[in-house]
Design a protein around this motif. Structure first.
Motif, PDB file in Angstrom:
ATOM      1  N   HIS A   1      92.706  43.310  82.791  1.00  0.00           N
ATOM      2  CA  HIS A   1      93.690  42.482  82.106  1.00  0.00           C
ATOM      3  C   HIS A   1      95.088  42.722  82.684  1.00  0.00           C
ATOM      4  CE1 HIS A   1      90.680  41.536  78.944  1.00  0.00           C
ATOM      5  NE2 HIS A   1      90.246  42.747  79.223  1.00  0.00           N
ATOM      6  N   PRO A   2      96.044  41.833  82.396  1.00  0.00           N
ATOM      7  CA  PRO A   2      97.412  42.056  82.866  1.00  0.00           C
ATOM      8  C   PRO A   2      97.991  43.350  82.305  1.00  0.00           C
ATOM      9  CG  PRO A   2      97.121  39.789  82.120  1.00  0.00           C
ATOM     10  CD  PRO A   2      95.884  40.525  81.721  1.00  0.00           C
ATOM     11  N   PRO A   3      98.904  43.984  83.029  1.00  0.00           N
ATOM     12  CA  PRO A   3      99.519  45.222  82.529  1.00  0.00           C
ATOM     13  C   PRO A   3     100.230  44.996  81.195  1.00  0.00           C
ATOM     14  CG  PRO A   3     100.103  44.819  84.829  1.00  0.00           C
ATOM     15  CD  PRO A   3      99.436  43.576  84.337  1.00  0.00           C
ATOM     16  N   LEU A   4     100.262  46.019  80.370  1.00  0.00           N
ATOM     17  CA  LEU A   4     101.035  45.936  79.134  1.00  0.00           C
ATOM     18  C   LEU A   4     102.518  45.844  79.495  1.00  0.00           C
ATOM     19  CD1 LEU A   4      99.348  48.592  76.784  1.00  0.00           C
ATOM     20  CD2 LEU A   4      98.862  46.134  76.985  1.00  0.00           C
ATOM     21  N   ALA A   5     103.167  44.816  79.006  1.00  0.00           N
ATOM     22  CA  ALA A   5     104.587  44.609  79.316  1.00  0.00           C
ATOM     23  C   ALA A   5     105.446  45.547  78.476  1.00  0.00           C
ATOM     24  CB  ALA A   5     104.964  43.154  79.043  1.00  0.00           C
ATOM     25  N   ASP A   6     106.541  46.016  79.074  1.00  0.00           N
ATOM     26  CA  ASP A   6     107.509  46.877  78.374  1.00  0.00           C
ATOM     27  C   ASP A   6     106.825  48.054  77.695  1.00  0.00           C
ATOM     28  OD1 ASP A   6     109.631  45.087  79.049  1.00  0.00           O
ATOM     29  OD2 ASP A   6     108.987  43.777  77.424  1.00  0.00           O
ATOM     30  N   PHE A   7     105.953  48.697  78.436  1.00  0.00           N
ATOM     31  CA  PHE A   7     105.232  49.850  77.917  1.00  0.00           C
ATOM     32  C   PHE A   7     105.439  51.032  78.861  1.00  0.00           C
ATOM     33  CE2 PHE A   7     101.746  52.653  76.968  1.00  0.00           C
ATOM     34  CZ  PHE A   7     101.506  52.468  75.617  1.00  0.00           C
TER      35      PHE A   7
ATOM     36  N   VAL B   1     100.182  50.635  82.517  1.00  0.00           N
ATOM     37  CA  VAL B   1      98.963  50.690  81.707  1.00  0.00           C
ATOM     38  C   VAL B   1      98.282  49.334  81.835  1.00  0.00           C
ATOM     39  CG1 VAL B   1      97.997  50.950  79.399  1.00  0.00           C
ATOM     40  CG2 VAL B   1      99.917  52.390  80.130  1.00  0.00           C
ATOM     41  N   ILE B   2      97.114  49.331  82.446  1.00  0.00           N
ATOM     42  CA  ILE B   2      96.358  48.100  82.679  1.00  0.00           C
ATOM     43  C   ILE B   2      95.034  48.194  81.924  1.00  0.00           C
ATOM     44  CG2 ILE B   2      95.221  46.669  84.416  1.00  0.00           C
ATOM     45  CD1 ILE B   2      97.312  47.455  86.411  1.00  0.00           C
ATOM     46  N   PRO B   3      94.847  47.377  80.883  1.00  0.00           N
ATOM     47  CA  PRO B   3      93.598  47.417  80.127  1.00  0.00           C
ATOM     48  C   PRO B   3      92.416  46.926  80.955  1.00  0.00           C
ATOM     49  CG  PRO B   3      95.361  46.387  78.847  1.00  0.00           C
ATOM     50  CD  PRO B   3      95.840  46.476  80.264  1.00  0.00           C
ATOM     51  N   PHE B   4      91.253  47.475  80.638  1.00  0.00           N
ATOM     52  CA  PHE B   4      90.022  47.172  81.380  1.00  0.00           C
ATOM     53  C   PHE B   4      88.856  47.107  80.406  1.00  0.00           C
ATOM     54  CE2 PHE B   4      86.373  49.492  83.541  1.00  0.00           C
ATOM     55  CZ  PHE B   4      85.867  48.354  84.157  1.00  0.00           C
ATOM     56  N   THR B   5      88.087  46.034  80.471  1.00  0.00           N
ATOM     57  CA  THR B   5      86.896  45.906  79.630  1.00  0.00           C
ATOM     58  C   THR B   5      85.715  45.454  80.485  1.00  0.00           C
ATOM     59  OG1 THR B   5      87.504  43.623  79.054  1.00  0.00           O
ATOM     60  CG2 THR B   5      88.146  45.363  77.507  1.00  0.00           C
ATOM     61  N   GLN B   6      84.526  45.688  79.949  1.00  0.00           N
ATOM     62  CA  GLN B   6      83.325  45.164  80.589  1.00  0.00           C
ATOM     63  C   GLN B   6      82.388  44.690  79.490  1.00  0.00           C
ATOM     64  OE1 GLN B   6      83.902  48.724  81.029  1.00  0.00           O
ATOM     65  NE2 GLN B   6      82.706  49.042  79.173  1.00  0.00           N
ATOM     66  N   GLU B   7      81.558  43.720  79.808  1.00  0.00           N
ATOM     67  CA  GLU B   7      80.600  43.206  78.830  1.00  0.00           C
ATOM     68  C   GLU B   7      79.244  43.014  79.484  1.00  0.00           C
ATOM     69  OE1 GLU B   7      80.896  38.852  77.924  1.00  0.00           O
ATOM     70  OE2 GLU B   7      82.849  39.053  78.942  1.00  0.00           O
ATOM     71  N   ARG B   8      78.219  43.275  78.716  1.00  0.00           N
ATOM     72  CA  ARG B   8      76.848  42.991  79.128  1.00  0.00           C
ATOM     73  C   ARG B   8      76.576  41.515  78.832  1.00  0.00           C
ATOM     74  NH1 ARG B   8      74.514  45.860  75.656  1.00  0.00           N
ATOM     75  NH2 ARG B   8      74.539  47.856  76.744  1.00  0.00           N
ATOM     76  N   LEU B   9      76.225  40.741  79.830  1.00  0.00           N
ATOM     77  CA  LEU B   9      76.079  39.301  79.665  1.00  0.00           C
ATOM     78  C   LEU B   9      74.823  38.956  78.880  1.00  0.00           C
ATOM     79  CD1 LEU B   9      77.175  38.196  83.242  1.00  0.00           C
ATOM     80  CD2 LEU B   9      78.556  38.201  81.148  1.00  0.00           C
TER      81      LEU B   9
END
Length: 309
Positions: free
Chosen positions: A253-259, A234-242
């Motif tokens: 983002h880094p993968p969720l550890a121990d998930f 599971v790798i979280p992903f976000t985006q933002e309007r600058l």
């Protein structure tokens, strides 16, 4: 799911008004990006005045999630959120219809090495996203840099569904129906990347109650189930309007550890803690008009006023 197919039925007079609206949107989308964002702000201001029921839902969500803010601060956040929502209409058009070379200039991507590492190791990935107002831009921009599939819920209007799917599948490898669990697991086990957002209220049947912004929220258990059964990260992903109007920053983002962990409840809590943290970074860009706390634990009162029919 099969690729979307044009049908002669779409030429029926019942769709003519929608065709006109889509045609106008396509023409307007030819304008420069900064002009489109200004138009979006204007549209958002109009929506704030006219979309009373959605405004009340968004205001209630902000009241529940940000009790530490004053009424004036929440009102400013609400107005900015509607401006962001207005921009969404033009971002949708940009994502679907701009040429790839022009679209790429709007985005920068950080952390893509996390996806590359999973690919090297033959690991499937649940790309855990959120329903920010910039969702279409995030999927479109990342889809041109990384082959991936998207979870998909068909639109009630068949013509809009055709246009939406056609636009999205220009950037993605394909889409998977939200209820096609077998298809999703097959892709994950084969090392595929699936774009998936677990942050909405899908009812009590598929969920357990864990806190989100301190409020018990019906939270889907599917994230940990998919990760376990699909043997996926599971790798979280976000985006933002600058804020400077130059485009978007996408962050993998880094993968969720121990998930997944020891229990579904602990997994859902971790997911909600990440969701809350991500929303707090840019609360004005989140989709607050969704009744996130619609489903309540047994015996607890409703948090939204009953809709007028």
């Amino acid at each position: 799911m099969d690729r979307p197919q044009f049908r002669a039925y779409f030429l029926h007079p019942r769709f003519w008004l929608l065709w006109l609206g889509l045609g106008l949107l396509w023409l307007v989308a030819l304008l420069p990006y900064r002009v489109l964002m200004l138009l979006g702000r204007g549209l958002g201001a109009l929506m704030y005045r006219l979309a009373g029921s959605r405004r009340k839902i968004a205001a209630r969500n902000l009241e529940l999630c940000f009790p530490e803010l004053s009424a004036a601060e929440r009102e400013r956040l609400l107005r900015e959120n509607f401006a962001s929502t207005g921009m969404t209409f033009f971002e949708m058009a940009i994502s679907w219809w701009w040429p790839a070379a022009r679209l790429r200039r709007l985005g920068t991507i950080e952390g893509i090495e996390h996806l590359r590492q999973a690919e090297i190791e033959g690991q499937g990935v649940i790309l855990m996203a959120l329903h920010f107002t910039t969702l279409e831009m995030g999927g479109g921009l990342l889809g041109m840099a990384q082959g991936m599939y998207g979870m998909y819920r068909p639109h009630k209007n068949p013509l809009f569904d055709f246009v939406q799917r056609s636009g999205r599948e220009q950037r993605l490898l394909g889409v998977i129906g939200r209820d096609d669990v077998r298809g999703m697991l097959k892709l994950l086990r084969a090392g595929g990347v699936v774009w998936y957002a677990p942050d909405q209220d899908y009812g009590a049947q598929r969920s357990i109650f864990v806190p989100l912004f301190g409020v018990p929220a019906a939270t889907v258990t599917a994230t940990s189930k998919f990760a376990r059964l699909g043997k996926a990260r599971v790798i979280p992903f976000t985006q933002e309007r600058l804020a400077d109007g130059s485009g978007y920053r996408l962050t993998i983002h880094p993968p969720l550890a121990d998930f997944p962990g020891e229990s579904e409840e602990a997994d859902c809590l971790r997911v909600n803690q990440w969701i809350e943290s991500a929303i707090r970074q840019h609360p004005e860009q989140y989709l607050w008009a969704h009744r996130r706390f619609k489903t309540r634990p047994p015996g607890e009162p409703k948090l939204y006023k009953k809709r007028r029919r």
